[in-house]
Design a protein around this motif. Structure first.
Motif, PDB file in Angstrom:
ATOM      1  N   GLY A 249       0.795  -1.224   0.000  1.00 30.62           N
ATOM      2  CA  GLY A 249       0.000   0.000   0.000  1.00 30.62           C
ATOM      3  C   GLY A 249       0.826   1.271   0.000  1.00 30.62           C
ATOM      4  O   GLY A 249       0.338   2.336   0.406  1.00 30.62           O
ATOM      5  N   LYS A 250       2.071   1.183  -0.458  1.00 33.48           N
ATOM      6  CA  LYS A 250       2.948   2.348  -0.496  1.00 33.48           C
ATOM      7  C   LYS A 250       2.850   3.042  -1.858  1.00 33.48           C
ATOM      8  O   LYS A 250       2.464   2.425  -2.859  1.00 33.48           O
ATOM      9  CB  LYS A 250       4.399   1.938  -0.251  1.00 33.48           C
ATOM     10  N   PRO A 251       3.229   4.327  -1.909  1.00 31.32           N
ATOM     11  CA  PRO A 251       3.278   5.013  -3.210  1.00 31.32           C
ATOM     12  C   PRO A 251       4.312   4.358  -4.113  1.00 31.32           C
ATOM     13  O   PRO A 251       5.219   3.663  -3.637  1.00 31.32           O
ATOM     14  CB  PRO A 251       3.703   6.441  -2.843  1.00 31.32           C
ATOM     15  N   LEU A 252       4.192   4.570  -5.414  1.00 28.92           N
ATOM     16  CA  LEU A 252       5.164   4.029  -6.354  1.00 28.92           C
ATOM     17  C   LEU A 252       6.544   4.631  -6.107  1.00 28.92           C
ATOM     18  O   LEU A 252       6.655   5.789  -5.678  1.00 28.92           O
ATOM     19  CB  LEU A 252       4.734   4.310  -7.790  1.00 28.92           C
ATOM     20  N   PRO A 253       7.599   3.886  -6.361  1.00 27.75           N
ATOM     21  CA  PRO A 253       8.953   4.425  -6.202  1.00 27.75           C
ATOM     22  C   PRO A 253       9.165   5.659  -7.078  1.00 27.75           C
ATOM     23  O   PRO A 253       8.679   5.731  -8.206  1.00 27.75           O
ATOM     24  CB  PRO A 253       9.843   3.269  -6.664  1.00 27.75           C
ATOM     25  N   ALA A 254       9.889   6.626  -6.529  1.00 30.55           N
ATOM     26  CA  ALA A 254      10.199   7.858  -7.266  1.00 30.55           C
ATOM     27  C   ALA A 254      11.698   7.921  -7.521  1.00 30.55           C
ATOM     28  O   ALA A 254      12.499   7.694  -6.614  1.00 30.55           O
ATOM     29  CB  ALA A 254       9.750   9.073  -6.456  1.00 30.55           C
ATOM     30  N   TYR A 255      12.063   8.228  -8.752  1.00 30.92           N
ATOM     31  CA  TYR A 255      13.471   8.296  -9.143  1.00 30.92           C
ATOM     32  C   TYR A 255      13.851   9.733  -9.468  1.00 30.92           C
ATOM     33  O   TYR A 255      13.072  10.474 -10.081  1.00 30.92           O
ATOM     34  CB  TYR A 255      13.727   7.413 -10.370  1.00 30.92           C
ATOM     35  N   ARG A 256      15.055  10.132  -9.079  1.00 30.06           N
ATOM     36  CA  ARG A 256      15.550  11.454  -9.465  1.00 30.06           C
ATOM     37  C   ARG A 256      17.052  11.391  -9.680  1.00 30.06           C
ATOM     38  O   ARG A 256      17.770  10.657  -8.991  1.00 30.06           O
ATOM     39  CB  ARG A 256      15.200  12.514  -8.423  1.00 30.06           C
ATOM     40  N   VAL A 257      17.516  12.158 -10.642  1.00 26.81           N
ATOM     41  CA  VAL A 257      18.940  12.207 -10.976  1.00 26.81           C
ATOM     42  C   VAL A 257      19.648  13.109  -9.979  1.00 26.81           C
ATOM     43  O   VAL A 257      19.279  14.277  -9.810  1.00 26.81           O
ATOM     44  CB  VAL A 257      19.150  12.728 -12.407  1.00 26.81           C
ATOM     45  N   LEU A 258      20.653  12.571  -9.315  1.00 25.34           N
ATOM     46  CA  LEU A 258      21.429  13.352  -8.356  1.00 25.34           C
ATOM     47  C   LEU A 258      22.586  14.076  -9.008  1.00 25.34           C
ATOM     48  O   LEU A 258      23.019  15.135  -8.550  1.00 25.34           O
ATOM     49  CB  LEU A 258      21.967  12.441  -7.250  1.00 25.34           C
ATOM     50  N   GLY A 259      23.105  13.499 -10.067  1.00 22.30           N
ATOM     51  CA  GLY A 259      24.246  14.112 -10.718  1.00 22.30           C
ATOM     52  C   GLY A 259      24.896  13.172 -11.703  1.00 22.30           C
ATOM     53  O   GLY A 259      24.363  12.113 -12.036  1.00 22.30           O
ATOM     54  N   GLN A 260      26.055  13.575 -12.145  1.00 20.77           N
ATOM     55  CA  GLN A 260      26.777  12.813 -13.164  1.00 20.77           C
ATOM     56  C   GLN A 260      28.264  12.906 -12.871  1.00 20.77           C
ATOM     57  O   GLN A 260      28.777  13.977 -12.535  1.00 20.77           O
ATOM     58  CB  GLN A 260      26.459  13.386 -14.559  1.00 20.77           C
TER      59      GLN A 260
ATOM     60  N   VAL B  76      16.477   6.514  -5.685  1.00 20.57           N
ATOM     61  CA  VAL B  76      15.096   6.038  -5.679  1.00 20.57           C
ATOM     62  C   VAL B  76      14.591   6.105  -4.248  1.00 20.57           C
ATOM     63  O   VAL B  76      15.335   5.844  -3.301  1.00 20.57           O
ATOM     64  CB  VAL B  76      14.982   4.597  -6.223  1.00 20.57           C
ATOM     65  N   SER B  77      13.335   6.490  -4.091  1.00 17.95           N
ATOM     66  CA  SER B  77      12.757   6.555  -2.758  1.00 17.95           C
ATOM     67  C   SER B  77      11.327   6.051  -2.786  1.00 17.95           C
ATOM     68  O   SER B  77      10.630   6.171  -3.805  1.00 17.95           O
ATOM     69  CB  SER B  77      12.795   7.989  -2.213  1.00 17.95           C
ATOM     70  N   VAL B  78      10.924   5.452  -1.689  1.00 17.75           N
ATOM     71  CA  VAL B  78       9.535   5.056  -1.480  1.00 17.75           C
ATOM     72  C   VAL B  78       9.079   5.746  -0.207  1.00 17.75           C
ATOM     73  O   VAL B  78       9.687   5.555   0.856  1.00 17.75           O
ATOM     74  CB  VAL B  78       9.382   3.528  -1.349  1.00 17.75           C
ATOM     75  N   GLU B  79       8.054   6.549  -0.322  1.00 16.58           N
ATOM     76  CA  GLU B  79       7.585   7.337   0.806  1.00 16.58           C
ATOM     77  C   GLU B  79       7.283   6.447   2.009  1.00 16.58           C
ATOM     78  O   GLU B  79       6.592   5.435   1.902  1.00 16.58           O
ATOM     79  CB  GLU B  79       6.326   8.109   0.402  1.00 16.58           C
TER      80      GLU B  79
ATOM     81  N   SER C 159      15.314   5.360   1.059  1.00 17.54           N
ATOM     82  CA  SER C 159      15.868   5.659  -0.263  1.00 17.54           C
ATOM     83  C   SER C 159      17.203   4.962  -0.435  1.00 17.54           C
ATOM     84  O   SER C 159      17.802   4.482   0.526  1.00 17.54           O
ATOM     85  CB  SER C 159      16.042   7.174  -0.444  1.00 17.54           C
ATOM     86  N   ALA C 160      17.656   4.937  -1.681  1.00 17.10           N
ATOM     87  CA  ALA C 160      18.955   4.348  -2.003  1.00 17.10           C
ATOM     88  C   ALA C 160      19.466   4.990  -3.278  1.00 17.10           C
ATOM     89  O   ALA C 160      18.681   5.527  -4.077  1.00 17.10           O
ATOM     90  CB  ALA C 160      18.851   2.835  -2.165  1.00 17.10           C
ATOM     91  N   VAL C 161      20.763   4.928  -3.469  1.00 19.58           N
ATOM     92  CA  VAL C 161      21.402   5.552  -4.635  1.00 19.58           C
ATOM     93  C   VAL C 161      22.064   4.476  -5.479  1.00 19.58           C
ATOM     94  O   VAL C 161      22.648   3.522  -4.944  1.00 19.58           O
ATOM     95  CB  VAL C 161      22.441   6.605  -4.200  1.00 19.58           C
TER      96      VAL C 161
ATOM     97  N   GLU D  57      19.160   3.420 -12.476  1.00 11.90           N
ATOM     98  CA  GLU D  57      17.866   3.209 -11.836  1.00 11.90           C
ATOM     99  C   GLU D  57      17.736   1.772 -11.334  1.00 11.90           C
ATOM    100  O   GLU D  57      17.231   1.528 -10.237  1.00 11.90           O
ATOM    101  CB  GLU D  57      16.740   3.536 -12.820  1.00 11.90           C
ATOM    102  N   GLN D  58      18.173   0.818 -12.144  1.00 11.70           N
ATOM    103  CA  GLN D  58      18.123  -0.586 -11.729  1.00 11.70           C
ATOM    104  C   GLN D  58      19.003  -0.814 -10.501  1.00 11.70           C
ATOM    105  O   GLN D  58      18.622  -1.545  -9.580  1.00 11.70           O
ATOM    106  CB  GLN D  58      18.563  -1.491 -12.884  1.00 11.70           C
ATOM    107  N   ALA D  59      20.179  -0.193 -10.507  1.00 12.89           N
ATOM    108  CA  ALA D  59      21.093  -0.351  -9.375  1.00 12.89           C
ATOM    109  C   ALA D  59      20.493   0.242  -8.107  1.00 12.89           C
ATOM    110  O   ALA D  59      20.590  -0.345  -7.021  1.00 12.89           O
ATOM    111  CB  ALA D  59      22.434   0.305  -9.693  1.00 12.89           C
ATOM    112  N   ALA D  60      19.863   1.404  -8.239  1.00 16.34           N
ATOM    113  CA  ALA D  60      19.235   2.038  -7.085  1.00 16.34           C
ATOM    114  C   ALA D  60      18.077   1.203  -6.567  1.00 16.34           C
ATOM    115  O   ALA D  60      17.929   0.992  -5.356  1.00 16.34           O
ATOM    116  CB  ALA D  60      18.744   3.444  -7.468  1.00 16.34           C
ATOM    117  N   ALA D  61      17.245   0.696  -7.487  1.00 19.28           N
ATOM    118  CA  ALA D  61      16.111  -0.135  -7.085  1.00 19.28           C
ATOM    119  C   ALA D  61      16.602  -1.395  -6.390  1.00 19.28           C
ATOM    120  O   ALA D  61      16.026  -1.831  -5.382  1.00 19.28           O
ATOM    121  CB  ALA D  61      15.262  -0.479  -8.298  1.00 19.28           C
ATOM    122  N   GLY D  62      17.657  -2.017  -6.924  1.00 18.00           N
ATOM    123  CA  GLY D  62      18.200  -3.211  -6.314  1.00 18.00           C
ATOM    124  C   GLY D  62      18.729  -2.941  -4.919  1.00 18.00           C
ATOM    125  O   GLY D  62      18.539  -3.747  -4.000  1.00 18.00           O
ATOM    126  N   ALA D  63      19.386  -1.781  -4.730  1.00 15.90           N
ATOM    127  CA  ALA D  63      19.919  -1.433  -3.414  1.00 15.90           C
ATOM    128  C   ALA D  63      18.799  -1.212  -2.403  1.00 15.90           C
ATOM    129  O   ALA D  63      18.894  -1.654  -1.241  1.00 15.90           O
ATOM    130  CB  ALA D  63      20.787  -0.173  -3.523  1.00 15.90           C
TER     131      ALA D  63
END
Length: 228
Positions: free
Chosen positions: A172-183, A196-199, A203-205, A215-221
Motif C-alpha cells: 500500500g505504499k506510493p510508487l517508487p520515485a526516481y531522481r537524478v542526483l548528478g553525473q 530512488v525513494s519510497v515514501e 531511499s537508495a542511490v 535506476e536498476q542499481a538504485a532499485a536493487g539497493a
C-alpha cells in the motif's frame, strides 16, 4: 576450535590440507578490532576470493541449465542466487553460524544469525575451499548447495525496478520515485547517480553508465534494504 573445524569439514565434504584456511574463514574481522595493522585480513581476502568463485560457478550452472534463455534473464537469475539472502540461507543450512569466531560484542548483538555476517562467512569458506583444494572442490560444494535454490524458481526473477514497484504496491505504499542526483566522469564516459525513494520506507542511490542502469542499481539497493 579444532573440533569445530573438524565438524564443519564433514559438512563441507573436504578435509583441509591446510586447516588454518578454514579457521581464517570462520574468524570474523571483529576479532581484529583494536589489533589491526597494515597487513591484510585473511578473512576478507578469502571472502573476496569466494565471492568470485561463487559467481562463476553459479553462472556456469545457469548457462547449462537454461540453454535457451537470453542473457538478461540469466543475469536476473544470477543476481538472485548470489545475493546476500541466498548465500545466508546456505550458511544456515550448513550450520555455519555456530562455527563462527566472533568478538563478544558482535556475538552478543546476534552476529551468528546476522544474514550479512553469515553470507560473508559462507563466501570466505568457499574461498578457503578453493585456496586449499582448487576450483573443482569449491565448485562441487557450490553446486551441491545451490542446485536446489536454482530449481525453486521456474521463471526468471523480475528486474529490480519491477520488483521494487510490486513490493511497494503490495504494501500500500506510493510508487517508487526516481531522481537524478548528478553525473560523474568525463562527458564521453558518464556515470549517472540516481536516487530512488519510497515514501515512508527509505531511499537508495545507484550508479550506472546509463540512467536505466543506474535506476536498476538504485532499485536493487533499496530492495536489499527492505528485504534484509
Amino acid at each position: 576450535m579444532a573440533g569445530a573445524v573438524a565438524d564443519l569439514q564433514v559438512v563441507l565434504g573436504h578435509v583441509f590440507g591446510r586447516p588454518e584456511l578454514l579457521t581464517q574463514a570462520l574468524t570474523h574481522p571483529s576479532m581484529q578490532q583494536g589489533r589491526r595493522s597494515k597487513t591484510s585480513d585473511p578473512y576478507e581476502r578469502l571472502e573476496f576470493l569466494g565471492d568470485r568463485v561463487l559467481g562463476l560457478v553459479v553462472a556456469e550452472m545457469l548457462f547449462n541449465r537454461f540453454p535457451a534463455e537470453a542473457e538478461g534473464a540469466l543475469a536476473r537469475r544470477h543476481a538472485a542466487l548470489v545475493r546476500r539472502e541466498a548465500v545466508a540461507r546456505v550458511a544456515n543450512e550448513i550450520g555455519l553460524g555456530r562455527h563462527l569466531v566472533l568478538a563478544k560484542g558482535e556475538d552478543d548483538a546476534g552476529g551468528r544469525g546476522n544474514p550479512g555476517i553469515l553470507a560473508d562467512a559462507c563466501e570466505a569458506v568457499i574461498g578457503a575451499l578453493y585456496a586449499d583444494a582448487g576450483f573443482a572442490m569449491a565448485a562441487t560444494f557450490v553446486r551441491s548447495r545451490w542446485e536446489s535454490l536454482m530449481e525453486e524458481a521456474l521463471a526468471p526473477p523480475k528486474d529490480a525496478k519491477t520488483g521494487l514497484q510490486e513490493w511497494a504496491q503490495g504494501r500500500g505504499k506510493p510508487l517508487p520515485a526516481y531522481r537524478v542526483l548528478g553525473q560523474e566522469g568525463p562527458p564521453h564516459e558518464p556515470i549517472f547517480l540516481i536516487e530512488v525513494s519510497v515514501e515512508g520506507v527509505g531511499s537508495a542511490v545507484g550508479r550506472g553508465a546509463s540512467k536505466r542502469v543506474a535506476e536498476q542499481a538504485a532499485a536493487g539497493a533499496l530492495l536489499e534494504q527492505v528485504m534484509s
